[in-house]
Motif scaffolding. Structure first.
Motif, PDB file in Angstrom:
ATOM      1  N   ALA A  37     -25.185 -55.812  69.621  1.00 19.60           N
ATOM      2  CA  ALA A  37     -24.264 -54.891  68.828  1.00 19.60           C
ATOM      3  C   ALA A  37     -24.502 -53.504  68.786  1.00 19.60           C
ATOM      4  O   ALA A  37     -23.580 -52.766  68.179  1.00 19.60           O
ATOM      5  N   GLY A  38     -25.490 -53.091  69.332  1.00 22.42           N
ATOM      6  CA  GLY A  38     -25.834 -51.642  69.045  1.00 22.42           C
ATOM      7  C   GLY A  38     -26.377 -51.157  67.845  1.00 22.42           C
ATOM      8  O   GLY A  38     -26.372 -50.202  67.532  1.00 22.42           O
ATOM      9  N   GLU A  39     -26.859 -52.013  67.091  1.00 24.53           N
ATOM     10  CA  GLU A  39     -27.420 -51.880  65.656  1.00 24.53           C
ATOM     11  C   GLU A  39     -28.981 -52.132  65.614  1.00 24.53           C
ATOM     12  O   GLU A  39     -29.324 -51.975  64.585  1.00 24.53           O
ATOM     13  N   ALA A  40     -29.581 -52.038  66.567  1.00 21.32           N
ATOM     14  CA  ALA A  40     -31.065 -52.374  66.688  1.00 21.32           C
ATOM     15  C   ALA A  40     -31.776 -51.592  68.081  1.00 21.32           C
ATOM     16  O   ALA A  40     -30.893 -51.622  68.832  1.00 21.32           O
ATOM     17  N   SER A  41     -33.037 -51.539  67.969  1.00 18.32           N
ATOM     18  CA  SER A  41     -33.642 -50.824  69.239  1.00 18.32           C
ATOM     19  C   SER A  41     -33.986 -51.752  70.264  1.00 18.32           C
ATOM     20  O   SER A  41     -34.786 -52.819  69.874  1.00 18.32           O
ATOM     21  N   PRO A  42     -33.673 -51.484  71.508  1.00 18.51           N
ATOM     22  CA  PRO A  42     -34.071 -52.577  72.589  1.00 18.51           C
ATOM     23  C   PRO A  42     -35.589 -52.491  72.627  1.00 18.51           C
ATOM     24  O   PRO A  42     -36.164 -53.352  72.991  1.00 18.51           O
ATOM     25  N   ARG A  43     -36.186 -51.367  72.313  1.00 14.79           N
ATOM     26  CA  ARG A  43     -37.718 -51.187  72.285  1.00 14.79           C
ATOM     27  C   ARG A  43     -38.418 -52.353  71.346  1.00 14.79           C
ATOM     28  O   ARG A  43     -39.488 -52.892  71.772  1.00 14.79           O
ATOM     29  N   GLU A  44     -37.905 -52.328  70.214  1.00 14.31           N
ATOM     30  CA  GLU A  44     -38.311 -53.367  69.306  1.00 14.31           C
ATOM     31  C   GLU A  44     -38.076 -54.562  69.869  1.00 14.31           C
ATOM     32  O   GLU A  44     -39.115 -55.488  69.421  1.00 14.31           O
ATOM     33  N   LEU A  45     -36.762 -54.930  70.187  1.00 17.58           N
ATOM     34  CA  LEU A  45     -36.708 -56.124  70.725  1.00 17.58           C
ATOM     35  C   LEU A  45     -37.766 -56.712  71.775  1.00 17.58           C
ATOM     36  O   LEU A  45     -38.235 -57.932  71.882  1.00 17.58           O
ATOM     37  N   ALA A  46     -38.087 -55.591  72.762  1.00 19.35           N
ATOM     38  CA  ALA A  46     -38.921 -56.003  73.625  1.00 19.35           C
ATOM     39  C   ALA A  46     -40.358 -56.153  73.313  1.00 19.35           C
ATOM     40  O   ALA A  46     -41.150 -57.174  73.780  1.00 19.35           O
ATOM     41  N   LEU A  47     -40.895 -55.508  72.406  1.00 15.62           N
ATOM     42  CA  LEU A  47     -42.275 -55.839  71.621  1.00 15.62           C
ATOM     43  C   LEU A  47     -42.212 -57.117  71.083  1.00 15.62           C
ATOM     44  O   LEU A  47     -43.170 -57.804  71.228  1.00 15.62           O
ATOM     45  N   LEU A  48     -41.192 -57.352  70.308  1.00 14.62           N
ATOM     46  CA  LEU A  48     -41.035 -58.721  69.634  1.00 14.62           C
ATOM     47  C   LEU A  48     -40.942 -59.840  70.712  1.00 14.62           C
ATOM     48  O   LEU A  48     -41.641 -61.007  70.617  1.00 14.62           O
ATOM     49  N   ARG A  49     -40.322 -59.883  71.790  1.00 11.12           N
ATOM     50  CA  ARG A  49     -40.034 -60.762  72.687  1.00 11.12           C
ATOM     51  C   ARG A  49     -41.403 -60.949  73.292  1.00 11.12           C
ATOM     52  O   ARG A  49     -41.750 -62.068  73.653  1.00 11.12           O
ATOM     53  N   ASP A  50     -42.109 -59.999  73.566  1.00 14.42           N
ATOM     54  CA  ASP A  50     -43.639 -60.201  74.317  1.00 14.42           C
ATOM     55  C   ASP A  50     -44.275 -60.911  73.013  1.00 14.42           C
ATOM     56  O   ASP A  50     -45.246 -61.798  73.700  1.00 14.42           O
ATOM     57  N   ARG A  51     -44.476 -60.389  72.028  1.00 11.71           N
ATOM     58  CA  ARG A  51     -45.426 -61.199  71.075  1.00 11.71           C
ATOM     59  C   ARG A  51     -44.881 -62.527  70.723  1.00 11.71           C
ATOM     60  O   ARG A  51     -45.686 -63.095  70.886  1.00 11.71           O
ATOM     61  N   VAL A  52     -43.601 -63.005  70.924  1.00  6.50           N
ATOM     62  CA  VAL A  52     -43.277 -64.334  70.709  1.00  6.50           C
ATOM     63  C   VAL A  52     -43.870 -64.962  72.128  1.00  6.50           C
ATOM     64  O   VAL A  52     -44.320 -66.298  71.917  1.00  6.50           O
ATOM     65  N   LEU A  53     -43.331 -64.673  73.112  1.00  3.27           N
ATOM     66  CA  LEU A  53     -43.997 -65.120  74.433  1.00  3.27           C
ATOM     67  C   LEU A  53     -45.318 -65.568  74.520  1.00  3.27           C
ATOM     68  O   LEU A  53     -46.014 -66.658  74.647  1.00  3.27           O
ATOM     69  N   VAL A  54     -46.154 -64.562  74.022  1.00  3.86           N
ATOM     70  CA  VAL A  54     -47.666 -64.604  74.136  1.00  3.86           C
ATOM     71  C   VAL A  54     -48.119 -65.759  73.121  1.00  3.86           C
ATOM     72  O   VAL A  54     -48.884 -66.597  73.319  1.00  3.86           O
ATOM     73  N   ASN A  55     -47.442 -65.621  71.847  1.00  2.00           N
ATOM     74  CA  ASN A  55     -47.559 -66.722  70.916  1.00  2.00           C
ATOM     75  C   ASN A  55     -47.552 -68.000  71.099  1.00  2.00           C
ATOM     76  O   ASN A  55     -47.935 -69.278  70.845  1.00  2.00           O
ATOM     77  N   GLU A  56     -46.309 -68.262  72.350  1.00  2.00           N
ATOM     78  CA  GLU A  56     -45.886 -69.461  72.908  1.00  2.00           C
ATOM     79  C   GLU A  56     -46.749 -69.709  73.882  1.00  2.00           C
ATOM     80  O   GLU A  56     -46.647 -70.990  74.587  1.00  2.00           O
ATOM     81  N   GLY A  57     -47.632 -68.918  74.470  1.00  2.00           N
ATOM     82  CA  GLY A  57     -48.533 -69.256  75.552  1.00  2.00           C
ATOM     83  C   GLY A  57     -47.881 -69.251  76.964  1.00  2.00           C
ATOM     84  O   GLY A  57     -48.163 -69.765  77.906  1.00  2.00           O
ATOM     85  N   GLN A  58     -46.783 -68.091  76.791  1.00  2.00           N
ATOM     86  CA  GLN A  58     -46.170 -67.983  78.163  1.00  2.00           C
ATOM     87  C   GLN A  58     -46.632 -66.418  78.238  1.00  2.00           C
ATOM     88  O   GLN A  58     -47.070 -65.538  77.722  1.00  2.00           O
ATOM     89  N   GLU A  59     -46.014 -66.038  79.510  1.00  3.79           N
ATOM     90  CA  GLU A  59     -46.471 -64.662  80.282  1.00  3.79           C
ATOM     91  C   GLU A  59     -45.260 -63.624  79.712  1.00  3.79           C
ATOM     92  O   GLU A  59     -44.202 -64.193  79.172  1.00  3.79           O
ATOM     93  N   GLN A  60     -45.786 -62.452  79.298  1.00  5.65           N
ATOM     94  CA  GLN A  60     -44.791 -61.688  78.425  1.00  5.65           C
ATOM     95  C   GLN A  60     -44.364 -60.962  79.474  1.00  5.65           C
ATOM     96  O   GLN A  60     -44.357 -61.074  80.701  1.00  5.65           O
ATOM     97  N   ILE A  61     -43.216 -60.269  79.205  1.00  3.01           N
ATOM     98  CA  ILE A  61     -42.126 -59.429  79.993  1.00  3.01           C
ATOM     99  C   ILE A  61     -42.387 -58.163  80.286  1.00  3.01           C
ATOM    100  O   ILE A  61     -42.400 -57.402  81.484  1.00  3.01           O
TER     101      ILE A  61
END
Length: 181
Positions: A100-124
């Motif tokens: 919706a253009g109301e948050a930072s793609p940078r922050e989303l990328a960082l959180l996505r990697d964090r969740v992936l690592v915490n799930e035991g998956q490869e980060q992006i």
């Protein structure tokens, strides 16, 4: 600018992030187990509160709570490592806010990697470092490493080679400058 109806929430998020930052710094001393335990307690308590906030308000966007509180909410989600469901919910809401253009793609990328690592998956995006070996940072595994910098650039992250030059586990200066504004 903060929507005045959400001033108390904004102030609460910034205060929580301030406590988190202080606890994080104290926990960096690998020999201070009491500080590490205190940091874990802080992050769990903040994760619980963030879950309540997300249930009531959705993602705390800049429009809703202002830039400092929005960055604070993101940081609290990043540190909710022991509460994967909280991180997953934050990730979904943050993705909607980015779309919706109301948050930072940078922050989303960082959180996505964090969740992936915490799930035991490869980060992006290669944002999560597993540790330091022989003075060099060692990242968690990453999908398609040949296109890593391309993906990083698309979300506003510096090249991976620059990212890994930060060998000290210090708080992100971007976060501190954004939270202070």
């Amino acid at each position: 600018m903060v929507d005045e109806r959400y001033r108390a929430l904004a102030d609460e998020l910034v205060a929580m992030a301030t406590v988190d930052l202080r606890a994080t710094r104290e926990a960096m001393n690998q020999d201070d187990y009491a500080a590490q335990l205190a940091w874990r307690r802080v992050t769990v308590g903040h994760g619980d509160r963030l879950a309540e906030i997300m249930a009531e308000h959705g993602w705390p966007t800049v429009r809703l709570v202002g830039p400092a509180a929005a960055v604070s909410a993101w940081k609290l989600a990043q540190h909710a490592d022991r509460q994967l469901e909280v991180q997953r919910r934050a990730l979904a809401l943050l993705a909607e806010a980015v779309a919706a253009g109301e948050a930072s793609p940078r922050e989303l990328a960082l959180l996505r990697d964090r969740v992936l690592v915490n799930e035991g998956q490869e980060q992006i995006y290669g944002t999560q470092i597993a540790g330091v070996r022989d003075g060099a940072p060692v990242p968690w595994p990453c999908v398609d490493p040949e296109r890593l910098d391309e993906r990083r650039a698309a979300v506003g992250l510096e090249p991976f080679a620059v990212h890994v030059t930060r060998t000290e586990p210090a708080p992100d200066p971007w976060y501190e400058s954004e939270a202070a504004s």
